[in-house]
Motif scaffolding. Structure first.
Motif, mmCIF file in Angstrom:
data_model
loop_
_atom_site.group_PDB
_atom_site.id
_atom_site.type_symbol
_atom_site.label_atom_id
_atom_site.label_comp_id
_atom_site.label_asym_id
_atom_site.label_seq_id
_atom_site.Cartn_x
_atom_site.Cartn_y
_atom_site.Cartn_z
ATOM 1 N N ARG A 167 0.831 -1.212 0.000
ATOM 2 C CA ARG A 167 0.000 0.000 0.000
ATOM 3 C C ARG A 167 0.863 1.259 0.000
ATOM 4 O O ARG A 167 0.552 2.235 -0.665
ATOM 5 C CB ARG A 167 -0.917 0.011 1.214
ATOM 6 N N ARG A 168 1.943 1.224 0.747
ATOM 7 C CA ARG A 168 2.861 2.366 0.820
ATOM 8 C C ARG A 168 3.482 2.646 -0.554
ATOM 9 O O ARG A 168 3.546 3.786 -1.001
ATOM 10 C CB ARG A 168 3.942 2.050 1.851
ATOM 11 N N ARG B 132 2.266 1.746 -3.513
ATOM 12 C CA ARG B 132 1.215 2.216 -4.417
ATOM 13 C C ARG B 132 0.906 3.692 -4.192
ATOM 14 O O ARG B 132 0.710 4.447 -5.137
ATOM 15 C CB ARG B 132 -0.067 1.408 -4.212
ATOM 16 N N ARG B 133 0.843 4.099 -2.932
ATOM 17 C CA ARG B 133 0.561 5.495 -2.607
ATOM 18 C C ARG B 133 1.649 6.405 -3.178
ATOM 19 O O ARG B 133 1.370 7.437 -3.785
ATOM 20 C CB ARG B 133 0.450 5.667 -1.096
ATOM 21 N N ALA B 134 2.915 6.005 -3.009
ATOM 22 C CA ALA B 134 4.030 6.800 -3.519
ATOM 23 C C ALA B 134 3.995 6.874 -5.042
ATOM 24 O O ALA B 134 4.187 7.948 -5.626
ATOM 25 C CB ALA B 134 5.354 6.218 -3.046
ATOM 26 N N ARG C 32 1.396 6.557 -6.986
ATOM 27 C CA ARG C 32 0.234 7.365 -7.389
ATOM 28 C C ARG C 32 0.543 8.848 -7.287
ATOM 29 O O ARG C 32 0.275 9.622 -8.206
ATOM 30 C CB ARG C 32 -0.975 6.997 -6.525
ATOM 31 N N VAL C 33 1.144 9.252 -6.182
ATOM 32 C CA VAL C 33 1.474 10.665 -5.984
ATOM 33 C C VAL C 33 2.476 11.130 -7.040
ATOM 34 O O VAL C 33 2.296 12.169 -7.675
ATOM 35 C CB VAL C 33 2.043 10.883 -4.559
ATOM 36 N N PHE D 180 5.070 8.486 0.066
ATOM 37 C CA PHE D 180 4.070 7.641 0.717
ATOM 38 C C PHE D 180 3.475 8.299 1.957
ATOM 39 O O PHE D 180 2.433 7.879 2.445
ATOM 40 C CB PHE D 180 4.675 6.281 1.097
ATOM 41 N N ARG E 72 1.653 10.780 4.558
ATOM 42 C CA ARG E 72 0.495 11.661 4.529
ATOM 43 C C ARG E 72 0.928 13.064 4.929
ATOM 44 O O ARG E 72 1.921 13.242 5.629
ATOM 45 C CB ARG E 72 -0.581 11.134 5.463
#
Length: 122
Positions: free
Chosen positions: A10-11, A13-15, A17-18, A101, A103
């Motif tokens: 998840r970490r 993927r978040r990175a 995506r950003v 990643f 927030r």
């Protein structure tokens, strides 16, 4: 083990995506923030040429005396002002903020607000 694996996926993927959104939209250099449990690092990267224009980190020996006795959020704010100074010296006044990643709160937010106060626009 499985929960850690899912958390890391998840970490990542978040990175991704950003960063993909930033690269798709902007041609400005990006202020990339990386944090660990103990340290924080900021870099200004020009993706068009693939070069790092400026960087600052809490692990730097030159900043060790200035960072001693401060909390992690205060250290992040100090790194934000340092990266803003270095960027302005290089002629970079406008960047895109890349939180990776992490927030946007706590140390990342403290670094971003200090960089804005130091003269960077994003």
């Amino acid at each position: 083990m499985r929960a850690t694996l899912i958390k890391n996926i998840r970490r990542e993927r978040r990175a991704l995506r950003v960063r993909s959104q930033i690269r798709r939209v902007s041609t400005l250099p990006r202020l990339c923030v990386s944090r660990s449990l103990k340290h924080i690092t900021a870099q200004i990267i020009d993706d068009l040429s693939g070069k790092t224009l400026a960087h600052s980190t809490t692990t730097s020996k030159g900043l060790a005396a200035d960072l001693r006795g401060k909390t992690k959020s205060q250290r992040a704010a100090f790194i934000g002002t340092e990266i803003a100074k270095k960027a302005l010296e290089k002629g970079v006044s406008e960047v895109v903020f890349d939180r990776g990643f992490a927030r946007f709160h706590g140390r990342v937010k403290a670094l971003a607000e200090a960089a804005r106060a130091g003269g960077l626009k994003f």
